[in-house]
Design a protein around this motif. Structure first.
Motif, PDB file in Angstrom:
ATOM      1  N   ASP A 170       0.818  -1.209   0.000  1.00  0.00           N
ATOM      2  CA  ASP A 170       0.000   0.000   0.000  1.00  0.00           C
ATOM      3  C   ASP A 170       0.853   1.261   0.000  1.00  0.00           C
ATOM      4  N   ALA A 171       2.133   1.130   0.332  1.00  0.00           N
ATOM      5  CA  ALA A 171       2.999   2.292   0.474  1.00  0.00           C
ATOM      6  C   ALA A 171       3.823   2.599  -0.770  1.00  0.00           C
ATOM      7  N   PHE A 172       3.725   1.772  -1.822  1.00  0.00           N
ATOM      8  CA  PHE A 172       4.613   1.965  -2.965  1.00  0.00           C
ATOM      9  C   PHE A 172       3.934   1.540  -4.261  1.00  0.00           C
ATOM     10  N   SER A 173       4.143   2.327  -5.313  1.00  0.00           N
ATOM     11  CA  SER A 173       3.658   1.958  -6.644  1.00  0.00           C
ATOM     12  C   SER A 173       4.701   2.348  -7.679  1.00  0.00           C
ATOM     13  N   ILE A 174       4.797   1.560  -8.734  1.00  0.00           N
ATOM     14  CA  ILE A 174       5.728   1.849  -9.819  1.00  0.00           C
ATOM     15  C   ILE A 174       5.073   1.407 -11.123  1.00  0.00           C
ATOM     16  N   GLY A 175       5.250   2.194 -12.163  1.00  0.00           N
ATOM     17  CA  GLY A 175       4.581   1.881 -13.417  1.00  0.00           C
ATOM     18  C   GLY A 175       5.338   2.349 -14.627  1.00  0.00           C
ATOM     19  N   VAL A 176       4.913   1.839 -15.777  1.00  0.00           N
ATOM     20  CA  VAL A 176       5.435   2.271 -17.071  1.00  0.00           C
ATOM     21  C   VAL A 176       4.250   2.450 -18.009  1.00  0.00           C
ATOM     22  N   SER A 177       4.362   3.376 -18.941  1.00  0.00           N
ATOM     23  CA  SER A 177       3.290   3.606 -19.907  1.00  0.00           C
ATOM     24  C   SER A 177       3.876   4.033 -21.238  1.00  0.00           C
ATOM     25  N   ALA A 178       3.161   3.677 -22.303  1.00  0.00           N
ATOM     26  CA  ALA A 178       3.541   4.052 -23.662  1.00  0.00           C
ATOM     27  C   ALA A 178       2.391   4.838 -24.270  1.00  0.00           C
ATOM     28  N   HIS A 179       2.712   5.918 -24.971  1.00  0.00           N
ATOM     29  CA  HIS A 179       1.694   6.867 -25.403  1.00  0.00           C
ATOM     30  C   HIS A 179       1.739   7.096 -26.914  1.00  0.00           C
ATOM     31  N   ASN A 180       0.543   7.281 -27.485  1.00  0.00           N
ATOM     32  CA  ASN A 180       0.379   7.498 -28.926  1.00  0.00           C
ATOM     33  C   ASN A 180       0.952   6.322 -29.720  1.00  0.00           C
ATOM     34  N   LEU A 181       0.530   5.117 -29.330  1.00  0.00           N
ATOM     35  CA  LEU A 181       1.044   3.902 -29.950  1.00  0.00           C
ATOM     36  C   LEU A 181       0.564   3.722 -31.374  1.00  0.00           C
ATOM     37  N   ILE A 182      -0.590   4.277 -31.705  1.00  0.00           N
ATOM     38  CA  ILE A 182      -1.074   4.225 -33.090  1.00  0.00           C
ATOM     39  C   ILE A 182      -0.454   5.391 -33.843  1.00  0.00           C
ATOM     40  N   GLY A 183       0.370   5.102 -34.807  1.00  0.00           N
ATOM     41  CA  GLY A 183       1.015   6.156 -35.581  1.00  0.00           C
ATOM     42  C   GLY A 183       0.005   6.922 -36.416  1.00  0.00           C
ATOM     43  N   THR A 184      -0.068   8.217 -36.207  1.00  0.00           N
ATOM     44  CA  THR A 184      -1.016   9.044 -36.949  1.00  0.00           C
ATOM     45  C   THR A 184      -0.332   9.904 -38.009  1.00  0.00           C
ATOM     46  N   GLY A 185       0.994  10.020 -37.942  1.00  0.00           N
ATOM     47  CA  GLY A 185       1.707  10.913 -38.848  1.00  0.00           C
ATOM     48  C   GLY A 185       1.506  12.374 -38.516  1.00  0.00           C
ATOM     49  N   ASN A 186       0.879  12.635 -37.369  1.00  0.00           N
ATOM     50  CA  ASN A 186       0.599  14.014 -36.960  1.00  0.00           C
ATOM     51  C   ASN A 186       1.606  14.457 -35.903  1.00  0.00           C
ATOM     52  N   PRO A 187       2.231  15.617 -36.067  1.00  0.00           N
ATOM     53  CA  PRO A 187       3.240  16.065 -35.094  1.00  0.00           C
ATOM     54  C   PRO A 187       2.681  16.337 -33.709  1.00  0.00           C
ATOM     55  N   GLU A 188       1.365  16.440 -33.573  1.00  0.00           N
ATOM     56  CA  GLU A 188       0.764  16.663 -32.264  1.00  0.00           C
ATOM     57  C   GLU A 188       0.677  15.380 -31.439  1.00  0.00           C
ATOM     58  N   LEU A 189       0.859  14.228 -32.072  1.00  0.00           N
ATOM     59  CA  LEU A 189       0.645  12.946 -31.404  1.00  0.00           C
ATOM     60  C   LEU A 189       1.822  12.004 -31.623  1.00  0.00           C
ATOM     61  N   THR A 190       3.026  12.483 -31.412  1.00  0.00           N
ATOM     62  CA  THR A 190       4.201  11.628 -31.555  1.00  0.00           C
ATOM     63  C   THR A 190       4.347  10.721 -30.339  1.00  0.00           C
ATOM     64  N   ARG A 191       5.047   9.613 -30.541  1.00  0.00           N
ATOM     65  CA  ARG A 191       5.150   8.595 -29.498  1.00  0.00           C
ATOM     66  C   ARG A 191       6.139   8.991 -28.413  1.00  0.00           C
ATOM     67  N   TYR A 192       5.806   8.637 -27.170  1.00  0.00           N
ATOM     68  CA  TYR A 192       6.735   8.813 -26.057  1.00  0.00           C
ATOM     69  C   TYR A 192       6.410   7.781 -24.983  1.00  0.00           C
ATOM     70  N   TYR A 193       7.300   7.669 -24.004  1.00  0.00           N
ATOM     71  CA  TYR A 193       7.176   6.672 -22.956  1.00  0.00           C
ATOM     72  C   TYR A 193       7.397   7.334 -21.596  1.00  0.00           C
ATOM     73  N   SER A 194       6.863   6.696 -20.559  1.00  0.00           N
ATOM     74  CA  SER A 194       7.035   7.236 -19.214  1.00  0.00           C
ATOM     75  C   SER A 194       7.250   6.095 -18.215  1.00  0.00           C
ATOM     76  N   ALA A 195       8.117   6.335 -17.234  1.00  0.00           N
ATOM     77  CA  ALA A 195       8.266   5.454 -16.081  1.00  0.00           C
ATOM     78  C   ALA A 195       8.066   6.318 -14.837  1.00  0.00           C
ATOM     79  N   HIS A 196       7.437   5.774 -13.826  1.00  0.00           N
ATOM     80  CA  HIS A 196       7.022   6.610 -12.707  1.00  0.00           C
ATOM     81  C   HIS A 196       6.891   5.772 -11.439  1.00  0.00           C
TER      82      HIS A 196
END
Length: 292
Positions: A170-196
């Motif tokens: 209950d005292a600790f959490s850790i995660g990873v996420s990947a964003h904009n996995l569907i390639g749209t070819g749009n510069p507003e939605l480029t792919r990135y990743y996060s660890a937290h």
């Protein structure tokens, strides 16, 4: 994707100061997508943008969608923020339900205005997120996001995010996420990743995020965030946070205060100060209701 996320977890354990070791000439490019990666409630603003591992806000599905299942609650939030230097603004409505069934769900609508004068654009970002606990300590989640952007910047695209959150206690959490996995070819939605990661120690909460963009520049661009919250008198949360922006190569500070009401609802107010880039000055206000 997963080898990259493993690297991010290792980087997360290093100090934030490591992000500033390279003092050479800055040749990086700040992508337009960065404006859409920093949309959060006043609590996240006050904690310097370190919020994805916490899972306590209705907007959790817009960060790591797996965090929706971290706590069994029904939450509603209204958020507004305004940067009076860059003239950027956000209005957000978010609802999350992880108490009705085992499958947690969250929806959010974000009205965004970016830029000023001839560079102004208005956007509508809609998110539907689902999360499922596979065990008491392991949660997975996915979301779909639809962006409609008009004005000086244009977008009409659908993409998706995915994430994993582990809570060994209950005292600790850790995660990873990947964003904009569907390639749209749009510069507003480029792919990135996060660890937290997040630590819950009674009235004190400490959180850290690292965000990585492998695509925009010749080398990977990292953005580091760290923040803390202490609840004074069990009713008044005090928050502070720091971000190192790898694109602008500049520091950002966040501070915030809140008022908790019975049942977990309340009001949050935050201020964000950017020491580089556009030198933004942003205030954010969130009203929240929680039903346990």
């Amino acid at each position: 994707m997963w080898p990259r996320l493993t690297v991010l977890l290792a980087v997360l354990l290093s100090t934030l100061a490591a992000a500033q070791e390279d003092s050479g000439a800055d040749t990086s490019i700040r992508p337009p997508a960065e404006d859409l990666r920093n949309l959060m409630s006043a609590r996240g603003v006050g904690m310097g943008g370190a919020w994805r591992a916490l899972g306590v806000g209705a907007e959790a599905g817009t960060g790591n969608p797996a965090a929706l299942a971290a706590f069994r609650t029904y939450r509603i939030e209204l958020t507004g923020s305004w940067d009076w230097v860059g003239k950027d603004a956000l209005g957000m409505v978010a609802v999350a339900d992880s108490s009705t069934s085992l499958l947690a769900a969250g929806v959010s609508y974000q009205l965004i205005t970016l830029g000023k004068g001839t560079q102004r654009a208005t956007g509508h970002l809609n998110t539907l997120a689902l999360a499922l606990p596979l065990a008491n300590s392991l949660m997975i989640g996915a979301s779909t996001r639809y962006l409609l952007l008009r004005g000086a910047r244009q977008a009409n695209a659908l993409t998706a995010d995915a994430g994993i959150l582990v809570r060994p206690s209950d005292a600790f959490s850790i995660g990873v996420s990947a964003h904009n996995l569907i390639g749209t070819g749009n510069p507003e939605l480029t792919r990135y990743y996060s660890a937290h990661a997040g630590v819950f120690a009674g009235l004190l909460t400490v959180a850290a995020d690292v965000r990585a963009d492998f695509e925009t520049n010749d080398r990977t661009t990292f953005t580091y965030s760290g923040g803390l919250e202490y609840v004074l008198g069990q009713s008044f949360p005090l928050r502070a946070g720091y971000t190192w922006d790898g694109f602008a190569r500049a520091s950002q500070l966040g501070v915030g205060i809140g008022l908790l009401t019975g049942g977990g609802g309340g009001i949050d107010l935050a201020y964000h100060h950017d020491f580089g880039g556009e030198r933004g000055r942003l205030v954010a206000l969130t009203f929240k209701v929680q039903v346990r």
